[in-house]
Design an enzyme around this catalytic site. Structure first.
Site, PDB file in Angstrom:
ATOM      1  CE  LYS A 289      -3.369  -2.482   2.815  1.00  0.00           C
ATOM      2  NZ  LYS A 289      -4.133  -2.506   4.079  1.00  0.00           N
ATOM      3  CG  ASP A 325      -7.301  -4.880   7.072  1.00  0.00           C
ATOM      4  OD1 ASP A 325      -6.833  -6.022   6.988  1.00  0.00           O
ATOM      5  OD2 ASP A 325      -7.326  -4.082   6.111  1.00  0.00           O
TER       6      ASP A 325
END
Length: 587
Positions: A289, A325
């Protein structure tokens, strides 16, 4: 058609370096200005100039023989200029030239120079610019065919995903598996009996959240949160800079909410590939990311956060759990729906976790505690790193990967997630523009810039009603493409639909594989992430495809995680505290 498009793209460079031919003679202005014109008083037609190539002539011909005894006159000549590859350009320019070969005043030379500058070659239209609407529509569909997964490809993908999951779970093949299937050490889901105040730290992108959650009665809670930005220089700086920044924001948040002097349990959501060695110990496998902080890969991120808090010396926090997550999403949904056994993220990145039988978890080496299940973090974004996805990858996927921060890694994620979806669409559109199929070949600086076709544009374009292109025109206007027709918009929308549908089908393959492996009659999938949350069709596309792929007799539903993975982190901490209390009472 693919060959035509590639040929069209290669023929776009225009060679306009050669001089134009005026009445069979090289352009007089070039020769006069360069002081190389060789004209004689006797009348003699051009003999050599017109036979010279552009590179030989180059606007400074010394061999031309023009009419010598000519009074100053104005002539309008049709001049054919420029080449494309080896073919003559079909455009014609009208040039008015004033020739006085025996004596040219400075004023005349200046005029001739101005006329020369005005007589620039016209850029020709790309090969398919004048094709009919139906022909362009067909060419768009043919190019996008490679983005549409066939039933046979989907079946093969299901088999390969299951194969990789089994490799990740098994001790002897785990080290070679792309899908690592990390043990999370989370074995208990919320049961509604969790009480108290808990902190959560949710780090997974260019921002992170800090949350304070007060769990009261069953399904009754109070939550306060704040989002903090992570500057670009910190994302690619040192690990110490990153965790010092996080610690500073934690201290500020606690001070703002008057809990600075309380010792609070904290759940740490860390949304990067993580090898967990315990509930409070996790080793970063690789950055994704856009992050590339030094000194973190291979290190325990819980310890790095503890070190940063210790450097401050003014914050009381007990880190009770670290989680991904996907785990947080599952826990958040399971607090309300006890059938939730899968957590899914389709946002900046993509990943999934699921509840697996302990006997299948060969990497879980702890002494049996009598619990039947273990939450497994698949880290499926890395699927395909070994080449197993090559049978469905396209030229556009290759280009995405080549220009990414981590070439050769997270290949499944790069075909799905919001970090890459908009760029995939842009690459397809650019190829169609260069071939003249879209916008008559007219591009824009914004369109030709990497990363400037945002993934939100895909959602906005697909949110238009059929035969309505309001959002599409607005998006194209932002890209500097103000003259797009409705037919252009229809083709752009089709490109968006192909890219987003492929992403939804890839995710659905993974989820159906997990559901079938669990083999339970009822499974709820907790889902979070900006792509799933904001794309107008992603949910329905997933439901339709998963329904086709799950075993007969299995029921499933997709549940949006209302509060994101942050609340899930607090719930993991709460469950850990609950279990600690249970064990303490048992003693």
């Amino acid at each position: 058609m693919e060959k035509d498009l590639n040929g069209a793209m290669q023929s776009m460079s225009i060679n306009s370096s050669g001089s134009a031919i005026v009445n069979g003679c090289c352009r007089g202005t070039d020769c006069i200005v360069s002081d190389k014109l060789s004209c004689h008083s006797q009348q003699q037609q051009l003999g050599a100039c017109s036979s010279l190539s552009n590179s030989q002539n180059n606007g400074h011909c010394v061999a031309c023989k023009c009419s010598g005894s000519i009074e100053s006159t104005d002539e309008t000549d049709n001049v054919r200029v420029g080449t494309i590859g080896n073919s003559a350009v079909g455009s014609v320019a009208n040039v008015t030239s004033s020739f006085s070969y025996k004596s040219a005043s400075a004023q005349q030379l200046q005029q001739l120079q101005q006329q020369q500058q005005q007589a620039q070659p016209q850029t020709p239209l790309p090969p398919h610019a004048n094709a009919s609407i139906a022909e362009k529509h067909k060419m768009v569909h043919e190019l996008c065919q490679q983005l549409i997964l066939t039933d046979e490809q989907i079946r093969e993908l299901n088999y390969r995903i299951l194969h990789e999951i089994k490799r990740g779970l098994a001790k002897e093949t785990h080290h070679k598996a792309d899908v690592k299937c990390w043990v999370t050490y989370v074995q208990d889901l919320p049961n509604g009996n969790e009480r108290g105040k808990f902190l959560a730290l949710d780090l997974g992108g260019t921002n992170f959240r800090v949350l304070l959650i007060h769990l009261k009665e069953e399904h009754d809670f109070q939550m306060e949160s704040r989002i903090y930005a992570i500057p670009q220089h910190i994302m690619i700086g040192s690990g110490e800079q990153l965790f010092d920044h996080i610690a500073e924001c934690l201290a500020s948040f606690m001070s703002e909410h008057n809990v600075f002097n309380e010792l609070l349990p904290l759940g740490f959501t860390f949304s990067f590939p993580l090898q967990q060695l315990g509930l409070t110990k996790g080793i970063l496998s690789t950055w994704t990311k856009g992050f590339n902080c030094s000194g973190v890969v291979g290190e325990d991120v819980v310890q790095l956060l503890k070190d940063a808090l210790a450097r401050r010396g003014d914050v009381q926090i007990e880190i009770c759990a670290i989680l991904n997550d996907t785990t947080g999403t599952l826990m958040s949904c399971a607090w309300k729906n006890h059938d939730c056994k899968i957590g899914l993220i389709v946002g900046t990145g993509s990943n999934a976790c699921y509840m697996e039988r302990v006997e299948e978890c060969a990497m879980f080496e702890c002494t049996s505690n009598g619990k039947e299940h273990m939450l497994i973090n698949t880290e499926w974004g890395a699927l395909g790193n070994n080449g197993m996805l090559n049978f469905i990858r396209t030229e556009f996927d290759d280009e995405i990967d080549q220009h990414s921060i981590n070439p050769g890694k997270q290949l499944f994620e790069k075909m799905i997630s919001g970090m890459y979806m908009g760029e995939l669409v842009r690459l397809v559109i650019v190829k169609l523009v260069k071939a003249g199929i879209l916008f008559k070949g007219q591009d824009s600086d914004v369109l030709m810039t990497r990363g400037q076709f945002f993934t939100k544009y895909v959602s906005e374009i697909e949110a238009d009603e059929p035969e309505n292109f309001t959002n599409c025109h607005m998006v194209l206007d932002e890209l500097g493409l103000n003259d797009a027709t409705d037919e252009d918009c229809a083709n752009v929308r089709y490109v968006c639909e192909c890219v987003s549908k492929r992403a939804a089908h890839l995710v659905s393959c993974g989820i159906a594989t997990l559901i079938n492996k669990m083999d339970e009659k009822q499974v709820t999938v907790g889902v979070d992430g900006s792509v799933y949350r904001f794309h107008p069709k992603f949910h329905s596309l997933m439901v339709e495809k998963i329904t086709e792929l799950v075993k007969p007799g299995i029921n499933f539903d997709l549940m949006l995680s209302e509060d994101g993975s942050g609340r899930g982190a607090a719930l993991v901490a709460a469950v850990a505290c609950r279990e600690d209390n249970v064990r303490a009472k048992a003693k």
